[in-house]
Design an enzyme around this catalytic site. Structure first.
Site, PDB file in Angstrom:
ATOM      1  CB  SER A  59      -8.033   8.352  -4.297  1.00 29.34           C
ATOM      2  OG  SER A  59      -7.499   7.565  -3.255  1.00 29.34           O
ATOM      3  CE  LYS A  62      -5.563  10.106  -1.723  1.00 23.44           C
ATOM      4  NZ  LYS A  62      -4.934   8.830  -2.105  1.00 23.44           N
ATOM      5  CB  SER A 124      -3.171   7.891  -5.464  1.00 23.21           C
ATOM      6  OG  SER A 124      -4.455   8.124  -4.932  1.00 23.21           O
TER       7      SER A 124
END
EC number: 3.4.16.4
Length: 384
Positions: A59, A62, A124
């Site tokens: 993540s 991102k 997230s």
């Protein structure tokens, strides 16, 4: 003839914009498989471990999706009050049904962009990322191509994106170095959005979730950025902290547990702030040395840097730093203000030699015929 810096000028010295220290220049152990410590101001890599090896970023990637969304808001193609639809694809791949990180947006609902931002940064949310990808590029695959191109444009030299979320894919890869570059870019280019990274919780659809960045709770100087975890990547973190006037960026990945991630982030940041300091060398426009001028209306011209020169160094590097000024002497008149005259050179252990231009701090006209003749006569009689 070259001339080195005088003792007086050397005494003034004591820091460099854009110093790039070699990875692994300092012995410091970490359980992380990949790590980078970067100085924010200069972009210098102060220390690293496998910093330029590709890895699964989970993540943490991102941040690249956020960069694209920040840019779209900045250029006016998207507003904070615009709404992105949560398609079935976004809901199934990124929602609660997927068992992944999610902001719990319902199927076929619309979510305002200001909430999408927090859904990605604080929660997230994979659903928020996919909704962003589809809104900006029509499909996640097209968005991934745009991410890769955008990454190259901002200096990510070894990254490839196949999705908007960091979902495991053998071709979705970044390096710790690239993640640090990306974090620095976001902090520098989008200060209006950066405070969101410090928000500790966000509620959407009646569900409150806390920010997953453990360093936010353990170190008050930390104000961002993003965690990541998959089986392939292990536990990772991109963090930034500011103490006084100094900001550091830390990237860790490949840690075995959440606890290890939390402990290592605080330990490494503490070490970084203790070990490296900025030292001011010269202020823009302040004379570094006076160069003799041949056949000029003045006998000397001050040499100045057009920018501040400072470096980030360890105590050992500062102790052994050498600063030199190099130029051909004498300088022939006429001399124009701002004319390139010489170079200032900074050397220190475990640091590449850095050189910066020195220019004339003022104009010096050429003497008239009589003055030049007398000067030539004096030179013949007395020497150079």
């Amino acid at each position: 003839m070259n001339r080195f810096i005088s003792a007086t000028a050397f005494a003034l010295s004591l820091a460099l914009t854009a110093v790039a220290l070699p990875r692994g220049a300092f012995a410091f152990e970490t359980a992380a498989e990949y790590a980078v410590l970067m100085d924010y101001e200069s972009g210098s890599i102060l220390w690293g471990k496998n910093a330029d090896e590709q890895m699964h970023p989970a993540s943490m990637s991102k941040l690249m999706t956020l960069d694209m969304l920040f840019g779209a808001i900045r250029d006016g193609s998207v507003s904070l009050d615009d709404e992105f639809k949560v398609s079935e694809n976004a809901w199934r791949k990124g929602g609660a049904a997927s068992g992944s990180s999610t902001m719990f947006a319902d199927l076929n609902t619309v979510v305002p962009v200001h909430a999408i931002l927090r859904g990605i940064i604080v929660q997230s949310g994979n659903d928020a990322c996919i909704a962003t990808a589809e809104a900006l590029s029509g499909s996640e695959s097209a968005f991934a191509e745009a991410l890769t191109e955008r990454g190259k444009a901002i200096g990510l030299t070894n990254s490839n994106f196949t999705n908007s979320t960091g979902w495991p894919d053998e071709d979705h890869l970044m390096t710790a170095h690239d993640l640090a570059v990306l974090a620095r870019h976001i902090i520098m280019e989008f200060p209006e959005f950066y405070p969101i990274f410090k928000e500790t919780d966000f509620t959407w659809n009646g569900i409150k979730q806390g920010n997953r960045n453990p360093a936010l709770y353990l170190d008050p100087s930390v104000d961002g950025l993003k965690t990541g975890h998959t089986e392939a990547s292990g536990y990772g973190l991109v963090a930034s902290a500011k103490r006084g006037d100094q900001r550091l960026i830390l990237v860790l990945n490949g840690l075995p547990s959440e606890r290890a991630r939390a402990d290592e982030s605080v330990r490494l940041l503490d070490w970084g702030f203790r070990s490296f300091k900025h030292y001011k060398l010269f202020t823009a426009g302040t004379p570094v040395e006076n160069a003799p001028v041949w056949q000029g209306t003045y006998g000397e011209v001050p040499l100045v840097s057009q920018t501040d020169i400072d470096v980030i160094l360890s105590t050992e590097q500062r102790r052994n730093m050498k600063v030199s000024v190099l130029y051909d002497t004498p300088v022939a008149a006429p001399v124009a203000a701002g004319q390139r005259i010489g170079t200032i050179r900074i050397e220190a252990p475990d640091m590449p030699v850095r050189e910066f231009p020195l220019v004339a701090g003022g104009a010096v006209e050429r003497q008239g015929i009589f003055g030049r003749a007398m000067g030539a006569l004096k030179h013949m009689i007395l020497g150079g």
